[in-house]
Design a protein around this motif. Structure first.
Motif, mmCIF file in Angstrom:
data_model
loop_
_atom_site.group_PDB
_atom_site.id
_atom_site.type_symbol
_atom_site.label_atom_id
_atom_site.label_comp_id
_atom_site.label_asym_id
_atom_site.label_seq_id
_atom_site.Cartn_x
_atom_site.Cartn_y
_atom_site.Cartn_z
ATOM 1 N N LYS A 1 -87.047 -19.522 69.677
ATOM 2 C CA LYS A 1 -86.613 -20.914 69.648
ATOM 3 C C LYS A 1 -86.383 -21.381 68.214
ATOM 4 C CE LYS A 1 -89.123 -22.063 73.891
ATOM 5 N NZ LYS A 1 -90.219 -22.853 74.474
ATOM 6 N N GLU A 2 -85.539 -22.379 68.095
ATOM 7 C CA GLU A 2 -85.289 -22.968 66.785
ATOM 8 C C GLU A 2 -86.571 -23.592 66.246
ATOM 9 O OE1 GLU A 2 -82.421 -26.128 66.732
ATOM 10 O OE2 GLU A 2 -81.741 -25.547 64.735
ATOM 11 N N CYS A 3 -86.824 -23.388 64.962
ATOM 12 C CA CYS A 3 -87.996 -23.936 64.256
ATOM 13 C C CYS A 3 -89.319 -23.316 64.731
ATOM 14 C CB CYS A 3 -88.077 -25.454 64.392
ATOM 15 S SG CYS A 3 -86.595 -26.323 63.858
ATOM 16 N N SER A 4 -89.262 -22.162 65.375
ATOM 17 C CA SER A 4 -90.480 -21.516 65.871
ATOM 18 C C SER A 4 -91.018 -20.514 64.853
ATOM 19 C CB SER A 4 -90.222 -20.803 67.200
ATOM 20 O OG SER A 4 -89.256 -19.770 67.040
ATOM 21 N N PHE A 5 -92.298 -20.183 65.009
ATOM 22 C CA PHE A 5 -92.953 -19.169 64.170
ATOM 23 C C PHE A 5 -93.330 -18.015 65.091
ATOM 24 C CE2 PHE A 5 -95.990 -16.946 61.680
ATOM 25 C CZ PHE A 5 -95.737 -17.274 60.354
ATOM 26 N N SER B 1 -81.736 -21.097 57.458
ATOM 27 C CA SER B 1 -82.557 -21.665 58.527
ATOM 28 C C SER B 1 -83.419 -20.612 59.208
ATOM 29 C CB SER B 1 -81.664 -22.337 59.577
ATOM 30 O OG SER B 1 -80.728 -21.399 60.102
ATOM 31 N N ILE B 2 -83.081 -19.323 59.011
ATOM 32 C CA ILE B 2 -83.816 -18.207 59.614
ATOM 33 C C ILE B 2 -84.404 -17.357 58.496
ATOM 34 C CG2 ILE B 2 -83.638 -16.138 61.050
ATOM 35 C CD1 ILE B 2 -81.067 -17.440 62.268
ATOM 36 N N ALA C 1 -85.673 -16.123 49.575
ATOM 37 C CA ALA C 1 -85.078 -16.079 50.915
ATOM 38 C C ALA C 1 -84.571 -17.445 51.366
ATOM 39 C CB ALA C 1 -86.109 -15.553 51.917
ATOM 40 N N MET C 2 -84.959 -18.513 50.655
ATOM 41 C CA MET C 2 -84.548 -19.855 51.047
ATOM 42 C C MET C 2 -83.490 -20.458 50.134
ATOM 43 S SD MET C 2 -88.144 -21.646 52.243
ATOM 44 C CE MET C 2 -88.913 -21.582 50.622
ATOM 45 N N VAL C 3 -82.973 -19.687 49.171
ATOM 46 C CA VAL C 3 -82.160 -20.283 48.107
ATOM 47 C C VAL C 3 -80.870 -20.923 48.609
ATOM 48 C CG1 VAL C 3 -83.069 -18.845 46.256
ATOM 49 C CG2 VAL C 3 -81.072 -18.063 47.551
ATOM 50 N N ARG D 1 -93.345 -25.576 59.197
ATOM 51 C CA ARG D 1 -93.501 -26.977 59.598
ATOM 52 C C ARG D 1 -92.689 -27.912 58.711
ATOM 53 N NH1 ARG D 1 -99.070 -25.190 60.592
ATOM 54 N NH2 ARG D 1 -99.538 -25.581 58.388
ATOM 55 N N SER D 2 -92.779 -27.720 57.402
ATOM 56 C CA SER D 2 -92.173 -28.683 56.471
ATOM 57 C C SER D 2 -90.670 -28.503 56.312
ATOM 58 C CB SER D 2 -92.853 -28.575 55.096
ATOM 59 O OG SER D 2 -92.627 -27.301 54.514
ATOM 60 N N GLU D 3 -90.184 -27.258 56.430
ATOM 61 C CA GLU D 3 -88.763 -26.979 56.199
ATOM 62 C C GLU D 3 -87.991 -26.740 57.495
ATOM 63 O OE1 GLU D 3 -87.620 -27.137 53.000
ATOM 64 O OE2 GLU D 3 -89.695 -27.714 52.513
ATOM 65 N N GLY D 4 -88.689 -26.700 58.624
ATOM 66 C CA GLY D 4 -88.012 -26.474 59.897
ATOM 67 C C GLY D 4 -87.407 -25.091 60.017
ATOM 68 N N LEU D 5 -88.059 -24.101 59.419
ATOM 69 C CA LEU D 5 -87.535 -22.738 59.427
ATOM 70 C C LEU D 5 -87.867 -22.023 60.730
ATOM 71 C CD1 LEU D 5 -88.642 -21.640 55.838
ATOM 72 C CD2 LEU D 5 -86.359 -22.405 56.535
#
Length: 228
Positions: free
Chosen positions: A37-41, A162-163, A156-158, A190-194
């Motif tokens: 799911k989107e925004c899941s860990f 989103s993934i 990895a976030m530069v 949680r904070s970045e919605g990754l």
């Protein structure tokens, strides 16, 4: 957020990966059907050699499956030309490996600005601060293994990916360091919605609030979804 929680951002439909070596046929992956799911860990746990790294490379569009479809944001990526797949990697997917792959001749800031679509030192500093690293001019050979992994997570976030896919990111760390990296990733989730997918052979990491996928012999046997 409720809509995001119900949204299958990534789907693997009947994925197989088959390698042929003369007369030998190796089924690295077989019959994999799962979604994220989107925004899941998410954690994929399994012993060494069970196919976790192959699965991460397929999720990251580095490899294509022999059979089956990889759906990202409702788009079937498996049959796309590599040029378009590369654009999805550039815009959507960040990757972290057990070996940091940082460029040894570049400091932390430079390792982040190099892959940026538009080089931005201030953005690089902000990302490094988010992962708890502020020694911007430090070179990889001066970093601890945990520090290298923190810089890799920032890298990895530069491009506002989103993934984030992580292949055994805690494999070379002590237990305390592994848990610190996991807490960092949960906070970024949680904070970045990754949307985070992480592989490990460390079953102790199952205590974290995440969806668990158990993998063995190239297939996923069980899934335990976090519901709280």
């Amino acid at each position: 957020m409720n809509e995001a929680e119900d949204y299958a951002y990534i789907e693997l439909n009947d994925i197989w990966k088959i390698y042929k070596n003369e007369d030998d046929v190796i089924h690295a992956l077989s019959r994999i059907n799962c979604s994220f799911k989107e925004c899941s860990f998410n954690i994929i746990v399994g012993p060494s050699g069970c196919g976790k790294s192959t699965l991460i490379r397929i999720l990251g569009l580095i490899e294509t499956p022999s059979l089956g479809n990889v759906m990202i944001n409702c788009e079937n990526t498996s049959d796309l030309p590599q040029k378009i797949r590369n654009s999805i990697i550039r815009d959507e997917i960040g990757m972290v490996f057990q070996s940091s792959n940082l460029i040894q001749t570049l400091n932390a800031i430079e390792n982040l600005t190099l892959p940026m679509l538009s080089s931005d030192n201030e953005k690089a500093k902000d990302l490094l601060n988010k992962v708890g690293f502020n020694d911007y001019n430090k070179y990889p050979n001066e970093m601890s293994i945990q520090e290298e992994q923190r810089v890799c997570i920032a890298r990895a976030m530069v491009n506002n990916h989103s993934i984030i896919l992580l292949d055994e990111p805690t494999g070379a760390l002590h237990s305390k360091e592994s848990f610190e990296i996991m807490e960092l990733l949960l906070e970024l989730n949680r904070s970045e919605g990754l949307t985070i997918i992480l592989t490990t052979n460390n079953k102790k990491l199952s205590q974290f609030d995440c969806n668990m996928f158990e993998m063995i012999d190239g297939t996923i046997l069980n899934r335990t979804e976090h519901t709280s």
